[in-house]
Design an enzyme around this catalytic site. Sequence first.
Site, PDB file in Angstrom:
ATOM      1  N   LYS A  26      90.392   3.812  55.475  1.00  0.00           N
ATOM      2  CA  LYS A  26      89.846   4.423  56.360  1.00  0.00           C
ATOM      3  C   LYS A  26      89.458   3.479  57.797  1.00  0.00           C
ATOM      4  O   LYS A  26      89.506   2.262  57.252  1.00  0.00           O
ATOM      5  CB  LYS A  26      88.489   5.037  55.853  1.00  0.00           C
TER       6      LYS A  26
ATOM      7  N   ASP B  27      82.750  -3.798  49.672  1.00  0.00           N
ATOM      8  CA  ASP B  27      82.687  -2.525  50.020  1.00  0.00           C
ATOM      9  C   ASP B  27      80.951  -2.375  50.015  1.00  0.00           C
ATOM     10  O   ASP B  27      80.054  -1.661  50.625  1.00  0.00           O
ATOM     11  CB  ASP B  27      83.312  -1.467  49.225  1.00  0.00           C
TER      12      ASP B  27
ATOM     13  N   TYR C 113      73.320 -11.690  43.031  1.00  0.00           N
ATOM     14  CA  TYR C 113      74.404 -10.996  42.155  1.00  0.00           C
ATOM     15  C   TYR C 113      75.174 -12.303  41.745  1.00  0.00           C
ATOM     16  O   TYR C 113      75.517 -13.172  42.482  1.00  0.00           O
ATOM     17  CB  TYR C 113      74.983  -9.949  43.168  1.00  0.00           C
TER      18      TYR C 113
END
Length: 248
Positions: free
Chosen positions: A15, A96, A88
């Site tokens: 996109k 993303d 994380y």
Amino acid sequence: MPDCALIDIGSTRIKWQLRDRAGHVLDEGASLVIEDCAQALKDIGLAVWAARVGSPERQAALEAGMGAVPIHWVGTQGDGRYGVRSDYAEGQLGVDRFCALVAARAEGRGPCVLVDAGTAITVDLLDAEGRHRGGYLLPGRQLGWESLQARLADRVAPRDPGGWPATLDPAPGLGSEPGLERGLMLGLSGAVDRLIVEARTHLGNDTVCWLHGGDGPWLAGQLTEFVTRRENLVLEGLWQIARAEGGS
């Protein structure tokens, strides 16, 4: 006039958007084919900011198609420079997901749960201080179909990603194909509902939940937990990063 081009290369679709200096979307597109994006943007003469998940070959294909146009490839940063901190595991938070977290942090200061219903379904927790508190991952319905279809090939045919029903019949399937279709859709929506509830036990009952991704429309219709549909959060996060880097 456009000031910046943004590109989101997902696992399935690519996109893109053109935005002006104020962030208004002037044009946008989406395709399954990398070359369509390259053709649309290769002669724009603008700063290009991009995020890529999936194979490096997709990045190489875009760069080849764009020719001499320089591309700023965004990576995951958990040090707070874009308002988001994360503990994380190093190298494991997809860009993303990171861009969506940046978009959520830029828009509000309360806790937020982000559900991305794409090739995979991801659920990410962002607290009121801008810390990413971890998340959950599930296979999306197409990925689930493909993994099971190979084992049920005598009874279940391959399915085109565009071949899913617009509405769901929740009745038990009277065959392997309808049973798999309904089991995946009901099972995934039930799992996401539970994960949203679990997320709110960590973040608080006032936590908002945003749903995005290509499979968002069908999932939204099945959830019992309240969610707000948000489109193009990855591109919005890219825009925020481009602004922070002085790229627009």
